[in-house]
Structure formats: structure tokens, C-alpha cells
Write an enzyme that holds these catalytic residues in place. Structure first.
Site, mmCIF file in Angstrom:
data_model
loop_
_atom_site.group_PDB
_atom_site.id
_atom_site.type_symbol
_atom_site.label_atom_id
_atom_site.label_comp_id
_atom_site.label_asym_id
_atom_site.label_seq_id
_atom_site.Cartn_x
_atom_site.Cartn_y
_atom_site.Cartn_z
ATOM 1 N N ASP A 140 0.751 -1.337 -0.087
ATOM 2 C CA ASP A 140 -0.053 0.008 0.018
ATOM 3 C C ASP A 140 0.764 1.298 0.060
ATOM 4 O OD1 ASP A 140 -2.314 1.548 -0.048
ATOM 5 O OD2 ASP A 140 -2.453 1.750 2.159
ATOM 6 N N CYS A 204 -22.764 5.303 -4.540
ATOM 7 C CA CYS A 204 -22.108 6.389 -3.936
ATOM 8 C C CYS A 204 -22.711 7.701 -3.419
ATOM 9 C CB CYS A 204 -21.171 6.706 -4.923
ATOM 10 S SG CYS A 204 -19.905 7.904 -4.257
ATOM 11 N N CYS A 254 -21.349 -4.808 -3.976
ATOM 12 C CA CYS A 254 -21.078 -5.617 -5.156
ATOM 13 C C CYS A 254 -21.741 -6.972 -4.994
ATOM 14 C CB CYS A 254 -19.671 -5.480 -5.164
ATOM 15 S SG CYS A 254 -18.816 -6.675 -6.460
#
Length: 378
Positions: A140, A204, A254
Site C-alpha cells: 500500500d 456512492c 457488489c
């Protein structure tokens, strides 16, 4: 047998994969350490449009991020790995509990950077001892295009929400990479299985996706609550609701999550105090209490002031006028960022006459220009 293990690329891959699974990784894939022209162009377009917001490091590390061999010229292969952090609960269940704060699933347990990097080092050490190669491990924070690398290695694809999706783990994978001088044949890259679905885009709260597969970070609640250093832009405060660190909305909806399973990794189990924390308790945190509460947590890196800023916005959205007195106390906080958020939150909850009284007093005494603007705007 030992010689075959050391020289046959297919056998080496099988051995690395087996060792990675033994160490707790859920999925492993292999890719070449070569730049991908389309990925580099996509990143360049993202930066050219300024969609990275405050994340200036993305521009500064562009060349290294876009080409693995610029980061490390000796690299020949990338071992891409994923660790399952699937939740055992509905990440969106608290949206109708305005007195509670929502912490992103990934941040409810121990800091994944530490957990994943520790396992990567264990695996990397084993690879080095077994095959005598050089390697570097990343998770990351390094300038590595993790999701494109994972897609090339076949462990998932970048969905329309720009995050990695796995047919086995849904949207719940922490990623890590090992760059190595071993020259290993790549796995077949994963193909896109999003189809016509657009649930993530429609979910969103701030409409942060200008198009499928494109994210404007400046509108993203995860960016705003974690990376953004200034006041939360007024246009997004209501949409934040009670999300105080990150946002899982696009991940949680999802359809591929139907195949996901709850993580078996103890370090990623949610801490009880972060599953449904009371906003009122979090608003009272001073710096030492914040550090104590979030020791070993990724939340610690945003610092107390940014975190309490987020909590105050959530309190402002709570419709609980009983919190006005608590918020009033933060109008004199040492941090301008906290004072400004307190002004907005109080404007949503306080008696109008009391708010006007406080405005008159604080405008006479407030030195910070941004906080003064908050008083004038509310």
C-alpha cells in the site's frame, strides 16, 4: 528433487503459492514486472484532471508508480497476494443509527499494513532462502500500482468502483506484492466480470464516479475522511451521514460479495469498540485518549483533529439537539479544524437564538480565517 525445485519455474511458482497459503494469504498470482502502457496513461489522465486532491505524493511518485522497473530495475516478476478481510456483518447496517459512527470494515481490526507486511517478509525470507534471489516487499504505502498488478496476476479485476473484485472474495482483499529477480512465467490475467451492473456507481453517496472505472477522489468519502487535511467541503457534509472513517458503500453492494466469506484472520476481526461507536464518546477524545483508543489501528494515522472533525460532521447530521452542549465545548478547541467543524455541527442542531449569540461572541475573538468563514457561512 531439490534441483528441480530450484530451477523449474512452474515448480517454483507452485511452491511459493503453497507457502503463501500456509502463511495466511487467500490468493496468489504471478505477473511480469513490466510497465503497462494503458495503466500508465490512465494514471496520467487521473493526475492531469487533479482528481487526486491532496494526495500530492501520487504526482511526485508518478514515474516509479507507473513502471515497476523504475522503482526497482532488477525486478523480473511480481508475486501478487491477497488477504481476505471479509466482514461477518452488513457494513451498511449502521446507516440508520445516526447516533453511531461508521468505521470502514478495513479499519475495525488491527492495522493491515503491519499484518500483511509481516507475512510478506516471512514469505520473502523463505523465497530468498529457497531460491537465492533478491526481492522487495510492498504493501500500500509504496509507489506500486497494486490493483493493476493484481489483475495482471489473475487474482481479481478492477471493478467499476476502481477497487479490486475477486470471484472468490468479492471486494474484500488486502493486497501486497513481492518484487523478485526470479524470472517466472506470468499467470493469465483476470478478465472483467462486472457486465452491465452499476450498483457500486449508484450507491456512492457523493457521486464520486464520473464514469465507470473512474474515481474522482475529491468527492470520495474515504478520501475526505482520511486523506483530506482541511475542512470537509460543505457540498459533501450532508452526504457523509454518520461515516466517520472511510466508506464501504460501493464495496458492500457488489454482487460478487455473495461468494465472499468472513475472514479467518484474527487480526482483522473487528474490535468491539469500533463496530458501533457512540459519536458522543468520540467527540470527547483529546489527543492522548485518541492515541490510546486507536493504538495499533490505521485510524491513528489521521490524528485526533481530523478524526474529531469527521465525528462533528456526523453529529451535525444526527438531528440530535441534545448534543449541542457537547459541541459548544469544542468551539474553543485548540485546533482550528475542530473549531470549524463544531461551528457547522452546532448550526445544524442548536437553538437559532443561542447560535446567533455564540456567533457574535466568537466572531469578535476568532483569529483563524477559515473558522471565521464557517461562522459567517452558517
Amino acid at each position: 528433487m531439490q534441483g528441480a525445485k530450484e530451477t523449474d519455474p512452474a515448480a517454483i511458482k507452485d511452491a511459493i503459492r503453497a507457502k503463501a497459503i500456509e502463511l495466511g494469504f487467500g490468493t496468489v498470482g504471478f505477473a511480469t514486472a513490466k510497465a503497462d502502457t494503458s495503466t500508465k496513461q490512465h494514471l496520467a489522465d487521473f493526475l492531469a484532471e487533479g482528481q487526486q486532491g491532496d494526495m500530492g505524493w501520487m504526482q511526485e511518485t508518478f514515474e516509479r508508480r507507473a513502471d515497476p522497473r523504475t522503482l526497482w530495475p532488477e525486478a523480473r516478476s511480481i508475486v501478487a497476494l491477497g488477504m481476505n478481510y471479509g466482514p461477518g456483518h452488513d457494513p451498511l447496517a449502521l446507516l440508520d443509527r445516526p447516533d453511531r459512527g461508521i468505521v470502514s470494515v478495513y479499519a475495525q481490526g488491527k492495522d493491515y499494513h503491519d499484518v500483511v507486511k509481516s507475512r510478506l517478509k516471512q514469505l520473502g525470507g523463505w523465497i530468498h532462502r529457497s531460491y537465492g534471489c533478491e526481492l522487495k516487499v510492498f504493501v500500500d504505502t509504496a509507489p506500486v500500482m497494486e490493483k493493476p498488478a493484481a489483475e495482471k496476476a489473475g487474482i481479481g479485476w478492477q471493478g467499476k468502483h476502481t477497487n479490486l473484485v475477486s470471484r472468490r472474495f468479492g471486494s474484500w482483499l488486502f493486497l501486497g506484492e513481492i518484487f523478485t529477480t526470479l524470472d517466472l512465467p506470468p499467470d493469465e490475467s483476470e478478465t472483467d466480470h462486472c457486465g452491465a451492473c452499476r450498483r457500486c456507481l449508484d450507491a456512492c453517496p457523493t457521486k464520486a464516479f464520473p464514469a465507470p472505472y473512474r474515481l474522482d477522489a475529491r468527492r470520495c468519502i474515504s478520501y475526505l475522511t482520511i486523506e483530506h487535511k482541511g475542512p470537509i467541503p460543505r457540498a459533501f457534509r450532508r452526504a457523509m451521514g454518520n461515516r466517520i472513517y472511510g466508506c464501504d458503500d460501493c464495496l458492500a453492494v457488489c454482487p460478487w460479495n455473495k461468494f465472499a466469506s468472513r475472514t479467518a484472520e484474527f487480526a482483522f476481526q473487528p474490535r468491539a469498540e469500533l463496530t458501533a461507536p457512540r459519536l458522543a464518546d468520540l467527540a470527547d477524545l483529546d489527543d492522548s485518549a485518541f492515541r490510546a483508543l486507536f493504538s495499533g489501528s490505521p485510524i491513528k494515522r489521521v490524528g485526533r483533529d481530523r478524526f474529531v472533525r469527521n465525528v462533528l460532521v456526523a453529529l451535525g447530521n444526527s438531528s440530535d439537539s441534545g448534543q449541542a452542549e457537547r459541541i459548544e465545548a469544542l468551539l474553543d478547541d485548540a485546533a482550528p479544524l475542530v473549531r470549524g467543524a463544531a461551528v457547522w455541527a452546532l448550526a445544524q442542531l442548536a437553538d437559532p437564538a443561542r447560535f446567533e449569540e455564540l456567533r457574535a461572541h466568537h466572531l469578535r475573538n476568532e483569529a483563524d480565517s477559515e473558522v471565521r468563514q464557517e461562522w459567517q457561512a452558517n
